[in-house]
Design a protein around this motif. Structure first.
Motif, PDB file in Angstrom:
ATOM      1  N   SER A 142       0.850  -1.191   0.000  1.00  0.00           N
ATOM      2  CA  SER A 142       0.000   0.000   0.000  1.00  0.00           C
ATOM      3  C   SER A 142       0.890   1.246   0.000  1.00  0.00           C
ATOM      4  O   SER A 142       2.086   1.170   0.311  1.00  0.00           O
ATOM      5  N   ASP A 143       0.297   2.384  -0.315  1.00  0.00           N
ATOM      6  CA  ASP A 143       1.047   3.637  -0.262  1.00  0.00           C
ATOM      7  C   ASP A 143       1.605   3.868   1.142  1.00  0.00           C
ATOM      8  O   ASP A 143       2.745   4.301   1.303  1.00  0.00           O
ATOM      9  N   ASP A 144       0.806   3.582   2.173  1.00  0.00           N
ATOM     10  CA  ASP A 144       1.267   3.757   3.555  1.00  0.00           C
ATOM     11  C   ASP A 144       2.480   2.872   3.847  1.00  0.00           C
ATOM     12  O   ASP A 144       3.416   3.306   4.529  1.00  0.00           O
ATOM     13  N   GLN A 145       2.465   1.638   3.367  1.00  0.00           N
ATOM     14  CA  GLN A 145       3.618   0.754   3.579  1.00  0.00           C
ATOM     15  C   GLN A 145       4.864   1.312   2.901  1.00  0.00           C
ATOM     16  O   GLN A 145       5.946   1.287   3.480  1.00  0.00           O
ATOM     17  N   ILE A 146       4.705   1.816   1.682  1.00  0.00           N
ATOM     18  CA  ILE A 146       5.854   2.410   0.983  1.00  0.00           C
ATOM     19  C   ILE A 146       6.389   3.603   1.765  1.00  0.00           C
ATOM     20  O   ILE A 146       7.594   3.725   1.980  1.00  0.00           O
ATOM     21  N   TRP A 147       5.509   4.481   2.237  1.00  0.00           N
ATOM     22  CA  TRP A 147       5.965   5.643   3.012  1.00  0.00           C
ATOM     23  C   TRP A 147       6.660   5.208   4.306  1.00  0.00           C
ATOM     24  O   TRP A 147       7.651   5.813   4.718  1.00  0.00           O
ATOM     25  N   ARG A 148       6.152   4.157   4.956  1.00  0.00           N
ATOM     26  CA  ARG A 148       6.808   3.671   6.188  1.00  0.00           C
ATOM     27  C   ARG A 148       8.202   3.139   5.877  1.00  0.00           C
ATOM     28  O   ARG A 148       9.157   3.415   6.623  1.00  0.00           O
ATOM     29  N   ILE A 149       8.328   2.364   4.816  1.00  0.00           N
ATOM     30  CA  ILE A 149       9.655   1.856   4.428  1.00  0.00           C
ATOM     31  C   ILE A 149      10.587   3.028   4.153  1.00  0.00           C
ATOM     32  O   ILE A 149      11.735   3.042   4.609  1.00  0.00           O
ATOM     33  N   LEU A 150      10.104   4.016   3.434  1.00  0.00           N
ATOM     34  CA  LEU A 150      10.942   5.177   3.129  1.00  0.00           C
ATOM     35  C   LEU A 150      11.305   5.961   4.391  1.00  0.00           C
ATOM     36  O   LEU A 150      12.415   6.492   4.490  1.00  0.00           O
ATOM     37  N   ALA A 151      10.395   6.029   5.356  1.00  0.00           N
ATOM     38  CA  ALA A 151      10.709   6.695   6.631  1.00  0.00           C
ATOM     39  C   ALA A 151      11.861   5.958   7.314  1.00  0.00           C
ATOM     40  O   ALA A 151      12.758   6.586   7.886  1.00  0.00           O
ATOM     41  N   TYR A 152      11.829   4.627   7.274  1.00  0.00           N
ATOM     42  CA  TYR A 152      12.936   3.845   7.842  1.00  0.00           C
ATOM     43  C   TYR A 152      14.215   4.063   7.034  1.00  0.00           C
ATOM     44  O   TYR A 152      15.286   4.285   7.606  1.00  0.00           O
ATOM     45  N   VAL A 153      14.119   4.038   5.718  1.00  0.00           N
ATOM     46  CA  VAL A 153      15.311   4.207   4.858  1.00  0.00           C
ATOM     47  C   VAL A 153      15.972   5.554   5.107  1.00  0.00           C
ATOM     48  O   VAL A 153      17.199   5.653   5.079  1.00  0.00           O
ATOM     49  N   GLU A 154      15.186   6.581   5.404  1.00  0.00           N
ATOM     50  CA  GLU A 154      15.765   7.890   5.734  1.00  0.00           C
ATOM     51  C   GLU A 154      16.762   7.776   6.882  1.00  0.00           C
ATOM     52  O   GLU A 154      17.769   8.479   6.922  1.00  0.00           O
ATOM     53  N   THR A 155      16.475   6.906   7.823  1.00  0.00           N
ATOM     54  CA  THR A 155      17.361   6.762   8.993  1.00  0.00           C
ATOM     55  C   THR A 155      18.687   6.116   8.614  1.00  0.00           C
ATOM     56  O   THR A 155      19.676   6.315   9.312  1.00  0.00           O
ATOM     57  N   LEU A 156      18.715   5.337   7.542  1.00  0.00           N
ATOM     58  CA  LEU A 156      19.952   4.659   7.136  1.00  0.00           C
ATOM     59  C   LEU A 156      21.003   5.654   6.654  1.00  0.00           C
ATOM     60  O   LEU A 156      22.192   5.476   6.931  1.00  0.00           O
ATOM     61  N   SER A 157      20.580   6.675   5.918  1.00  0.00           N
ATOM     62  CA  SER A 157      21.539   7.649   5.401  1.00  0.00           C
ATOM     63  C   SER A 157      21.890   8.702   6.441  1.00  0.00           C
ATOM     64  O   SER A 157      22.819   9.482   6.248  1.00  0.00           O
ATOM     65  N   ALA A 158      21.167   8.730   7.540  1.00  0.00           N
ATOM     66  CA  ALA A 158      21.432   9.702   8.604  1.00  0.00           C
ATOM     67  C   ALA A 158      22.446   9.163   9.619  1.00  0.00           C
ATOM     68  O   ALA A 158      22.893   9.893  10.494  1.00  0.00           O
ATOM     69  N   GLN A 159      22.777   7.883   9.518  1.00  0.00           N
ATOM     70  CA  GLN A 159      23.680   7.263  10.509  1.00  0.00           C
ATOM     71  C   GLN A 159      25.120   7.594  10.248  1.00  0.00           C
ATOM     72  O   GLN A 159      25.555   7.828   9.195  1.00  0.00           O
TER      73      GLN A 159
END
Length: 159
Positions: A142-159
């Motif tokens: 779903s769109d919500d699932q994609i946005w949640r995955i992307l919210a998590y992925v944002e944290t990967l590049s912030a580390q």
């Protein structure tokens, strides 16, 4: 799978063979990229695919960015959907990566993350990247699932 921060950043286009992520194999995964967050060129296939979408679609922001609940759920969804190719920390070193024709993107690369808007990342996950191993997940997620995955992925590049 890319993340927000692309305002005012122009992506370089290359005509080389694209990896799964739409970056060229010449730049993706090199020592200079890992060590210094060096230049990351987005492939012509990726930039052409994204150019087919409106500025409104590409300019969307992640409504779940920074939401701790969404990030936690997104990690679980990432683990079941993205981990096989992108690996545990998003560096393109998942267990299925070596069987793919091109190296999956390093989602933890802050330079690449800055070149992609949240809307770009959403469009890539939903529609895939033509002529690469990056498949479309729009029918499975779903769109919500994609946005949640992307919210998590944002944290990967912030580390």
């Amino acid at each position: 799978t890319p993340t927000p921060g692309g305002e005012g950043t122009e992506a370089a286009v290359t005509s080389g063979d694209a990896g799964q992520d739409g970056t060229t194999g010449e730049t993706e995964g090199t020592d200079s990229e890992t060590a210094s967050e060096g230049d990351v060129e987005l492939s012509a296939g990726l930039t052409t695919m994204l150019a087919g979408f409106s500025a409104e679609d590409r300019g969307r922001t992640n409504p779940l960015s920074g939401n701790a609940d969404a990030i936690a759920k997104g990690k679980g969804e990432y683990d079941s959907t993205c981990f096989p190719c992108h690996g545990p920390s998003g560096q393109g070193d998942g267990p299925a990566a070596s069987a793919l024709p091109g190296k999956p993107t390093n989602l933890a690369n802050a330079t690449r993350a800055a070149q992609m808007s949240a809307g770009d990342g959403f469009l890539v996950m939903k529609n895939g990247i033509p002529e690469t191993s990056m498949q479309a997940f729009g029918a499975a997620l779903s769109d919500d699932q994609i946005w949640r995955i992307l919210a998590y992925v944002e944290t990967l590049s912030a580390q």
